[in-house]
Motif scaffolding. Sequence first.
Motif, PDB file in Angstrom:
ATOM      1  N   LEU A  35     -16.630 -17.288  53.542  1.00  8.65           N
ATOM      2  CA  LEU A  35     -16.200 -18.277  52.561  1.00  8.65           C
ATOM      3  C   LEU A  35     -16.407 -19.697  53.106  1.00  8.65           C
ATOM      4  CD1 LEU A  35     -12.900 -16.389  51.769  1.00  8.65           C
ATOM      5  CD2 LEU A  35     -14.815 -16.586  50.198  1.00  8.65           C
ATOM      6  N   ASP A 191      -8.127 -12.564  49.681  1.00  4.89           N
ATOM      7  CA  ASP A 191      -9.333 -12.610  50.516  1.00  4.89           C
ATOM      8  C   ASP A 191      -8.974 -12.401  51.986  1.00  4.89           C
ATOM      9  OD1 ASP A 191     -11.090 -13.028  48.423  1.00  4.89           O
ATOM     10  OD2 ASP A 191     -10.982 -15.216  48.563  1.00  4.89           O
ATOM     11  N   ALA A 208     -14.118 -11.911  47.242  1.00  6.28           N
ATOM     12  CA  ALA A 208     -15.362 -12.598  47.587  1.00  6.28           C
ATOM     13  C   ALA A 208     -16.513 -11.617  47.565  1.00  6.28           C
ATOM     14  CB  ALA A 208     -15.246 -13.239  48.969  1.00  6.28           C
TER      15      ALA A 208
END
Length: 260
Positions: A35, A191, A208
Amino acid sequence: MTGTEKTPAATPSFRLAYVPGATPAKWVRIWNERLPGAPLALVPVAADEAADVLRRGDADAGLVRLPVDRTFFSAIPLYTETTVVLVPKDHVVSAVEEVTLADLADEIVQHPLDDVMDWERPPGQPAFERPATTADAVELVAAGVGLLVVPQSLARLHHRRDLTYRPVVDAPGSDVALAWPQERTTDQVEDFIGIVRGRTVNSSRGRAQAPQDKPQEKKKPAAARKAPARGTGRPKPGARQSGKQQGGSPRKPGKPRKRS
Protein backbone atom coordinates in the motif's frame (compact mmCIF):
# COMPACT_ATOMS: atom_id res chain seq x y z
CA MET A 1 -6.24 23.23 -13.63
CA THR A 2 -9.51 25.17 -13.80
CA GLY A 3 -11.29 26.60 -10.81
CA THR A 4 -13.95 23.90 -10.95
CA GLU A 5 -11.45 21.03 -10.68
CA LYS A 6 -10.77 19.62 -7.23
CA THR A 7 -7.46 18.36 -5.93
CA PRO A 8 -7.70 14.61 -5.13
CA ALA A 9 -7.89 13.99 -1.38
CA ALA A 10 -4.74 12.46 0.10
CA THR A 11 -5.08 8.95 1.49
CA PRO A 12 -5.10 9.19 5.30
CA SER A 13 -2.21 7.55 7.08
CA PHE A 14 -2.67 4.43 9.18
CA ARG A 15 -1.45 5.06 12.75
CA LEU A 16 -0.01 2.04 14.53
CA ALA A 17 0.81 2.30 18.23
CA TYR A 18 3.35 -0.08 19.71
CA VAL A 19 4.58 -0.73 23.24
CA PRO A 20 8.24 -1.10 24.31
CA GLY A 21 9.65 -4.42 23.16
CA ALA A 22 7.14 -4.91 20.33
CA THR A 23 8.74 -5.16 16.88
CA PRO A 24 6.49 -3.91 14.06
CA ALA A 25 9.26 -3.60 11.43
CA LYS A 26 8.37 -6.72 9.41
CA TRP A 27 4.69 -5.82 9.09
CA VAL A 28 5.47 -2.17 8.33
CA ARG A 29 7.72 -3.28 5.45
CA ILE A 30 4.96 -5.47 3.97
CA TRP A 31 2.44 -2.61 4.35
CA ASN A 32 4.71 -0.19 2.48
CA GLU A 33 5.18 -2.73 -0.33
CA ARG A 34 1.46 -3.43 -0.73
CA LEU A 35 0.00 0.00 0.00
CA PRO A 36 2.56 2.60 -1.08
CA GLY A 37 -0.15 5.24 -1.38
CA ALA A 38 -1.25 4.88 2.26
CA PRO A 39 1.52 5.97 4.64
CA LEU A 40 1.88 4.13 7.95
CA ALA A 41 2.81 6.22 10.99
CA LEU A 42 4.31 4.52 14.05
CA VAL A 43 3.21 5.80 17.47
CA PRO A 44 5.43 4.63 20.36
CA VAL A 45 3.49 4.41 23.65
CA ALA A 46 4.13 3.19 27.18
CA ALA A 47 2.54 -0.19 27.89
CA ASP A 48 0.17 1.24 30.50
CA GLU A 49 -0.94 4.05 28.16
CA ALA A 50 -1.66 1.99 25.03
CA ALA A 51 -5.34 1.38 25.83
CA ASP A 52 -6.03 5.08 26.46
CA VAL A 53 -4.27 6.07 23.23
CA LEU A 54 -6.51 3.70 21.25
CA ARG A 55 -9.66 4.78 23.10
CA ARG A 56 -8.99 8.43 22.29
CA GLY A 57 -8.44 7.63 18.62
CA ASP A 58 -4.82 8.80 18.67
CA ALA A 59 -3.94 5.54 16.88
CA ASP A 60 -5.99 3.23 14.68
CA ALA A 61 -4.60 -0.02 16.10
CA GLY A 62 -1.77 -1.07 18.37
CA LEU A 63 0.71 -3.80 19.20
CA VAL A 64 -0.05 -4.17 22.90
CA ARG A 65 0.45 -6.58 25.76
CA LEU A 66 -2.49 -8.62 26.94
CA PRO A 67 -4.83 -8.51 28.75
CA VAL A 68 -7.01 -5.76 27.26
CA ASP A 69 -10.66 -4.88 27.81
CA ARG A 70 -12.43 -7.27 25.43
CA THR A 71 -15.75 -5.45 25.84
CA PHE A 72 -14.22 -2.47 24.00
CA PHE A 73 -11.29 -3.89 22.03
CA SER A 74 -10.90 -6.61 19.44
CA ALA A 75 -7.56 -8.38 19.77
CA ILE A 76 -5.57 -10.93 17.79
CA PRO A 77 -2.81 -12.65 19.83
CA LEU A 78 0.42 -12.66 17.83
CA TYR A 79 3.08 -14.35 19.96
CA THR A 80 4.10 -15.11 23.56
CA GLU A 81 7.42 -13.86 24.87
CA THR A 82 9.79 -15.84 27.08
CA THR A 83 10.19 -14.40 30.58
CA VAL A 84 13.74 -13.82 31.84
CA VAL A 85 15.48 -12.59 34.97
CA LEU A 86 17.92 -9.71 34.55
CA VAL A 87 21.00 -9.98 36.80
CA PRO A 88 24.52 -8.52 37.14
CA LYS A 89 27.11 -10.51 35.19
CA ASP A 90 28.87 -11.57 38.40
CA HIS A 91 25.64 -12.88 40.01
CA VAL A 92 25.40 -16.60 40.78
CA VAL A 93 22.44 -16.89 38.37
CA SER A 94 24.74 -16.07 35.46
CA ALA A 95 26.51 -19.42 36.00
CA VAL A 96 23.42 -21.47 35.00
CA GLU A 97 21.44 -21.84 31.76
CA GLU A 98 17.98 -21.27 33.25
CA VAL A 99 16.22 -20.78 36.59
CA THR A 100 12.84 -21.37 38.22
CA LEU A 101 10.72 -19.03 40.32
CA ALA A 102 11.74 -21.05 43.37
CA ASP A 103 15.39 -20.17 42.67
CA LEU A 104 14.45 -16.51 43.09
CA ALA A 105 12.47 -16.94 46.30
CA ASP A 106 15.16 -15.43 48.56
CA GLU A 107 16.27 -12.72 46.12
CA ILE A 108 15.08 -9.11 46.15
CA VAL A 109 13.16 -8.69 42.90
CA GLN A 110 12.30 -5.22 41.64
CA HIS A 111 8.64 -4.70 40.69
CA PRO A 112 8.34 -1.38 38.80
CA LEU A 113 5.08 0.50 38.63
CA ASP A 114 4.97 -0.02 34.84
CA ASP A 115 5.55 -3.77 35.13
CA VAL A 116 3.97 -5.53 32.13
CA MET A 117 3.84 -8.99 33.71
CA ASP A 118 0.40 -10.09 34.86
CA TRP A 119 1.50 -11.51 38.23
CA GLU A 120 -0.89 -12.92 40.79
CA ARG A 121 2.04 -12.59 43.19
CA PRO A 122 5.40 -11.19 42.04
CA PRO A 123 8.35 -13.55 42.59
CA GLY A 124 11.11 -13.10 45.17
CA GLN A 125 11.23 -10.63 48.04
CA PRO A 126 9.81 -7.13 47.48
CA ALA A 127 12.17 -4.16 47.48
CA PHE A 128 11.75 -1.38 50.04
CA GLU A 129 10.24 0.87 47.39
CA ARG A 130 8.91 0.17 43.91
CA PRO A 131 10.78 1.97 41.11
CA ALA A 132 8.64 4.12 38.81
CA THR A 133 9.72 2.56 35.51
CA THR A 134 11.40 -0.52 34.10
CA ALA A 135 14.35 1.68 33.09
CA ASP A 136 14.73 2.76 36.75
CA ALA A 137 14.59 -0.88 37.85
CA VAL A 138 17.36 -1.77 35.39
CA GLU A 139 19.55 0.95 36.93
CA LEU A 140 18.97 -0.54 40.39
CA VAL A 141 19.92 -4.02 39.19
CA ALA A 142 23.10 -2.62 37.65
CA ALA A 143 23.85 -1.02 41.04
CA GLY A 144 23.52 -4.40 42.73
CA VAL A 145 20.10 -3.73 44.28
CA GLY A 146 17.98 -6.77 43.45
CA LEU A 147 17.00 -8.53 40.24
CA LEU A 148 14.31 -7.87 37.62
CA VAL A 149 11.94 -10.30 35.88
CA VAL A 150 10.74 -9.06 32.47
CA PRO A 151 9.80 -10.27 28.96
CA GLN A 152 12.93 -11.07 26.94
CA SER A 153 12.39 -8.18 24.52
CA LEU A 154 12.60 -5.68 27.39
CA ALA A 155 15.82 -7.26 28.63
CA ARG A 156 17.23 -6.74 25.13
CA LEU A 157 15.83 -3.23 24.89
CA HIS A 158 17.63 -2.25 28.12
CA HIS A 159 20.83 -4.09 27.26
CA ARG A 160 23.92 -3.18 29.28
CA ARG A 161 27.40 -4.67 29.20
CA ASP A 162 27.38 -5.25 32.95
CA LEU A 163 24.08 -7.17 32.92
CA THR A 164 22.88 -10.48 31.54
CA TYR A 165 19.68 -12.52 31.69
CA ARG A 166 18.48 -16.11 31.98
CA PRO A 167 15.10 -17.72 31.13
CA VAL A 168 12.68 -18.37 34.01
CA VAL A 169 11.21 -21.65 32.83
CA ASP A 170 8.05 -21.73 34.96
CA ALA A 171 7.15 -18.03 34.80
CA PRO A 172 4.12 -16.95 32.78
CA GLY A 173 4.87 -15.56 29.35
CA SER A 174 3.88 -12.13 28.06
CA ASP A 175 1.35 -12.15 25.21
CA VAL A 176 1.65 -9.51 22.48
CA ALA A 177 -1.46 -8.82 20.41
CA LEU A 178 -2.83 -6.54 17.72
CA ALA A 179 -5.72 -4.61 19.28
CA TRP A 180 -8.14 -1.96 18.04
CA PRO A 181 -11.54 -0.51 19.12
CA GLN A 182 -14.33 -2.82 17.94
CA GLU A 183 -16.44 0.08 16.68
CA ARG A 184 -13.58 1.42 14.53
CA THR A 185 -12.73 -1.59 12.39
CA THR A 186 -11.84 0.43 9.30
CA ASP A 187 -10.70 -0.79 5.88
CA GLN A 188 -7.12 0.04 6.83
CA VAL A 189 -7.41 -1.98 10.03
CA GLU A 190 -8.65 -4.89 7.92
CA ASP A 191 -5.65 -4.47 5.61
CA PHE A 192 -3.25 -4.63 8.56
CA ILE A 193 -5.05 -7.64 10.03
CA GLY A 194 -4.49 -9.42 6.72
CA ILE A 195 -0.78 -8.62 6.88
CA VAL A 196 -0.21 -9.85 10.44
CA ARG A 197 -2.19 -13.01 9.68
CA GLY A 198 0.01 -13.74 6.69
CA ARG A 199 -2.62 -13.38 3.99
CA THR A 200 -1.33 -12.90 0.48
CA VAL A 201 -2.11 -9.77 -1.49
CA ASN A 202 -4.60 -11.78 -3.62
CA SER A 203 -6.45 -13.24 -0.62
CA SER A 204 -10.21 -13.08 -1.03
CA ARG A 205 -10.46 -11.69 2.52
CA GLY A 206 -7.89 -8.97 1.94
CA ARG A 207 -9.14 -5.56 0.79
CA ALA A 208 -6.02 -4.50 -1.08
CA GLN A 209 -5.92 -6.16 -4.46
CA ALA A 210 -2.92 -6.73 -6.68
CA PRO A 211 -2.93 -5.13 -10.14
CA GLN A 212 -4.78 -7.36 -12.58
CA ASP A 213 -2.73 -9.06 -15.27
CA LYS A 214 -3.46 -8.12 -18.85
CA PRO A 215 -5.96 -10.50 -20.45
CA GLN A 216 -4.27 -13.12 -22.54
CA GLU A 217 -4.85 -12.90 -26.29
CA LYS A 218 -7.36 -15.50 -27.43
CA LYS A 219 -6.11 -18.13 -29.83
CA LYS A 220 -7.45 -17.90 -33.34
CA PRO A 221 -9.72 -20.68 -34.58
CA ALA A 222 -8.02 -23.42 -36.58
CA ALA A 223 -9.69 -22.29 -39.81
CA ALA A 224 -8.24 -18.80 -39.48
CA ARG A 225 -4.68 -19.90 -38.92
CA LYS A 226 -2.19 -19.30 -41.69
CA ALA A 227 -1.90 -22.22 -44.08
CA PRO A 228 1.55 -23.77 -44.44
CA ALA A 229 3.68 -22.49 -47.34
CA ARG A 230 3.64 -24.47 -50.61
CA GLY A 231 6.04 -27.30 -50.77
CA THR A 232 6.32 -27.62 -47.01
CA GLY A 233 3.14 -29.61 -46.42
CA ARG A 234 2.58 -33.33 -46.83
CA PRO A 235 1.35 -34.33 -50.31
CA LYS A 236 -2.25 -35.46 -50.64
CA PRO A 237 -2.96 -39.12 -51.32
CA GLY A 238 -2.97 -39.96 -55.06
CA ALA A 239 -1.10 -36.79 -56.03
CA ARG A 240 1.32 -37.25 -58.91
CA GLN A 241 4.98 -37.31 -57.87
CA SER A 242 7.81 -35.86 -59.86
CA GLY A 243 11.05 -37.69 -60.20
CA LYS A 244 11.11 -41.31 -59.05
CA GLN A 245 7.84 -43.23 -58.66
CA GLN A 246 7.36 -45.19 -55.53
CA GLY A 247 9.08 -48.53 -55.90
CA GLY A 248 9.91 -47.90 -59.64
CA SER A 249 12.39 -46.28 -61.99
CA PRO A 250 12.25 -42.72 -63.35
CA ARG A 251 9.54 -42.10 -65.99
CA LYS A 252 10.80 -41.55 -69.52
CA PRO A 253 9.54 -38.47 -71.27
CA GLY A 254 7.04 -39.34 -74.04
CA LYS A 255 6.92 -38.01 -77.64
CA PRO A 256 4.72 -34.99 -78.17
CA ARG A 257 1.46 -35.72 -79.98
CA LYS A 258 0.92 -34.41 -83.48
CA ARG A 259 -1.86 -31.97 -83.92
CA SER A 260 -4.39 -32.76 -86.63
